[in-house]
Design an enzyme around this catalytic site. Sequence first.
Site, PDB file in Angstrom:
ATOM      1  N   SER A   1      11.956  87.152-110.485  1.00  0.00           N
ATOM      2  CA  SER A   1      12.903  86.757-111.535  1.00  0.00           C
ATOM      3  C   SER A   1      13.968  87.827-111.730  1.00  0.00           C
ATOM      4  O   SER A   1      15.122  87.520-112.039  1.00  0.00           O
ATOM      5  CB  SER A   1      12.179  86.437-112.849  1.00  0.00           C
ATOM      6  OG  SER A   1      11.589  87.590-113.400  1.00  0.00           O
ATOM      7  N   SER A   2      13.622  89.098-111.505  1.00  0.00           N
ATOM      8  CA  SER A   2      14.618  90.160-111.676  1.00  0.00           C
ATOM      9  C   SER A   2      15.727  90.057-110.626  1.00  0.00           C
ATOM     10  O   SER A   2      16.912  90.154-110.949  1.00  0.00           O
ATOM     11  CB  SER A   2      13.974  91.542-111.578  1.00  0.00           C
ATOM     12  OG  SER A   2      12.967  91.673-112.548  1.00  0.00           O
TER      13      SER A   2
ATOM     14  N   CYS B   1       4.162  73.524 -80.304  1.00  0.00           N
ATOM     15  CA  CYS B   1       2.869  72.866 -80.496  1.00  0.00           C
ATOM     16  C   CYS B   1       3.034  71.376 -80.821  1.00  0.00           C
ATOM     17  O   CYS B   1       3.445  70.602 -79.966  1.00  0.00           O
ATOM     18  CB  CYS B   1       2.082  73.613 -81.580  1.00  0.00           C
ATOM     19  SG  CYS B   1       0.365  73.132 -81.617  1.00  0.00           S
ATOM     20  N   TYR B   2       2.804  70.957 -82.057  1.00  0.00           N
ATOM     21  CA  TYR B   2       2.998  69.544 -82.397  1.00  0.00           C
ATOM     22  C   TYR B   2       4.424  69.119 -82.044  1.00  0.00           C
ATOM     23  O   TYR B   2       4.671  67.984 -81.626  1.00  0.00           O
ATOM     24  CB  TYR B   2       2.735  69.310 -83.889  1.00  0.00           C
ATOM     25  CG  TYR B   2       2.920  67.875 -84.320  1.00  0.00           C
ATOM     26  CD1 TYR B   2       1.863  66.963 -84.258  1.00  0.00           C
ATOM     27  CD2 TYR B   2       4.160  67.417 -84.778  1.00  0.00           C
ATOM     28  CE1 TYR B   2       2.043  65.640 -84.640  1.00  0.00           C
ATOM     29  CE2 TYR B   2       4.346  66.099 -85.152  1.00  0.00           C
ATOM     30  CZ  TYR B   2       3.295  65.213 -85.090  1.00  0.00           C
ATOM     31  OH  TYR B   2       3.470  63.901 -85.459  1.00  0.00           O
TER      32      TYR B   2
ATOM     33  N   SER C   1      10.700  87.975-116.242  1.00  0.00           N
ATOM     34  CA  SER C   1       9.338  88.459-116.482  1.00  0.00           C
ATOM     35  C   SER C   1       9.226  89.956-116.214  1.00  0.00           C
ATOM     36  O   SER C   1       8.225  90.573-116.553  1.00  0.00           O
ATOM     37  CB  SER C   1       8.366  87.723-115.552  1.00  0.00           C
ATOM     38  OG  SER C   1       8.546  88.197-114.232  1.00  0.00           O
ATOM     39  N   GLY C   2      10.251  90.513-115.554  1.00  0.00           N
ATOM     40  CA  GLY C   2      10.167  91.922-115.183  1.00  0.00           C
ATOM     41  C   GLY C   2       9.590  92.083-113.787  1.00  0.00           C
ATOM     42  O   GLY C   2       9.575  93.165-113.233  1.00  0.00           O
ATOM     43  N   GLY C   3       9.117  90.981-113.194  1.00  0.00           N
ATOM     44  CA  GLY C   3       8.608  91.018-111.827  1.00  0.00           C
ATOM     45  C   GLY C   3       9.771  90.973-110.833  1.00  0.00           C
ATOM     46  O   GLY C   3      10.931  90.815-111.223  1.00  0.00           O
ATOM     47  N   VAL C   4       9.432  91.103-109.539  1.00  0.00           N
ATOM     48  CA  VAL C   4      10.475  91.190-108.511  1.00  0.00           C
ATOM     49  C   VAL C   4      11.327  89.915-108.459  1.00  0.00           C
ATOM     50  O   VAL C   4      12.566  89.989-108.474  1.00  0.00           O
ATOM     51  CB  VAL C   4       9.818  91.389-107.112  1.00  0.00           C
ATOM     52  CG1 VAL C   4      10.866  91.495-106.031  1.00  0.00           C
ATOM     53  CG2 VAL C   4       8.912  92.601-107.110  1.00  0.00           C
TER      54      VAL C   4
END
Length: 516
Positions: free
Chosen positions: A228-229, A82-83, A223-226
Amino acid sequence: MDTQSIVILDFGSQYTQLIARRIREQNVFSAVLPCTASLEEIQSYKPIGIVLSGGPCSVYDADAPPADAEVLGLDVPVLGICYGLQFITHHLGGKVRSAEKREYGHAEVNIVDTKNPLFESLPADLTVWMSHGDEALELPAGFHLTAKTANAVAGIANPERRIWAVQFHPEVHHTRQGTALLRNFLFNICDAKADWTPAHFVQSTVAAIKDKVGDKHAICALSGGVDSSVAAVLVHRAIGDQLTCVFVNNGVLRRNEFFKVQQTMRDKLGLNLVAVDASTRFLAKLEGVTDPETKRKAIGNEFIAVFDDEAHRISATTGGVDFLVQGTLYPDVIESSSVKGPSQTIKSHHNVGGLPETMKLKLIEPLRDLFKDEVRRIGRDLGMPEEILERQPFPGPGLAVRILGEVTAERVALLQEADEVVVNEIKAAGLYRQIWQSFAVLLPVKSVGVMGDQRTYAYTCAIRAVHSEDGMTADWVPLPYEVLKRISSRIVNEIRGINRVVYDITSKPPGTIEWE
Ligand code: XMP
């Protein structure tokens, strides 16, 4: 970086990320760089091919993205999209003009150069996805037409200079033969090897982190999230106990989460983890606060204060901390200031407030070129449990933005119970992985009900379930009535304090996913 790669220069298209994803799906590594990247930066990725992305500008615009046209002179194959096609045309002496008939959406393309390696095994007529206002009018010297629509140039090439370009978007799934075309570019033209696998990624990233960190110490806010784990496990694989993870209970986590994350990350995966129960500190800061943004700020600031205390403590016992590990993903990178690509303005995402700047830590962001599904694949290769990898996103300010009105320990406990019912029922119905987010919201509304012969006067809980690609837009999920029925009946029967359940049927926009 010792992996061969395809470098994508981002001219600001909303589809740039998709090009990278499509290429990596073929097990070839690709990295997106801003179009302003220097030639040295591009070459540091050892490119075996370069893709010039689409973009919203016209090559004649005063603020047209200023890429270095020298990139067309590097000795590697180039694919303009494209561009990218217009950039090539303009910079190599051709002419681009504003199209008489703008093309957006589906279009039919006829391949005129069927022997072209880019089109090998493709039918002569393609249904493609177009999105452009400009078109190539005169081709640069040495280029020939390879494909056309009824109105305009759809493909050009100069095989001697190893430059190919298409006006349409092969990365978008509406272009039915798009993957075949990209495969042709990778394997016919760039001679790529399909060897970029999660195992390969883990191996080369671990080696690079070892090299970078040496005998120094790193910390990570878990944090226990995907994200950062996986980042933490990857860095732990590289430097072992030279990494200390800090996991903070901010008082608005899900039920048992403080305990469960420690169990998985420390006991099962062996991470060196400091768990800080600061719930009382956080809840004190939230006392009397009802405004959503004030809540976010209170939680963000308190998090920085707690993390800072811990980091100094760790620094004192380890003889200094030099590195901070973050689970930044590519969609976050386009927001960050270190990479100022033009597509940065398209996405805005939330952060709880950042981490302490005063510590002057050097960043380790091992996932910064990846998308969420790729991070999950890496996590699997690292042997991490599905329970962590398949987690739905959870906001940094946690349940606080799902408790409308004041956040108190009593309300947090109520919402934790309701949240657990929702998540368990959605999992039991086999829907958890298909749904972007599903959760309960506690409203500050009390209503009258009847239980047995008793009048009740208790809170209302709203259920929210949405499908989304990236959280920027979302559709509410038509959950099966049976599932809604079970959730509702369990909440009102099992949770003393909630006597009414309603279902949120608002899309984003105009709503948002969270209620605050
Ligand atoms: P909204 O509610 O804006 O949410 O449609 C989009 C996505 O972002 C998450 N979200 C947050 N994440 N801090 C975060 O880390 C926040 O303050 C925050 N607010 C919303 C939300 O869960 C959804 O995935």
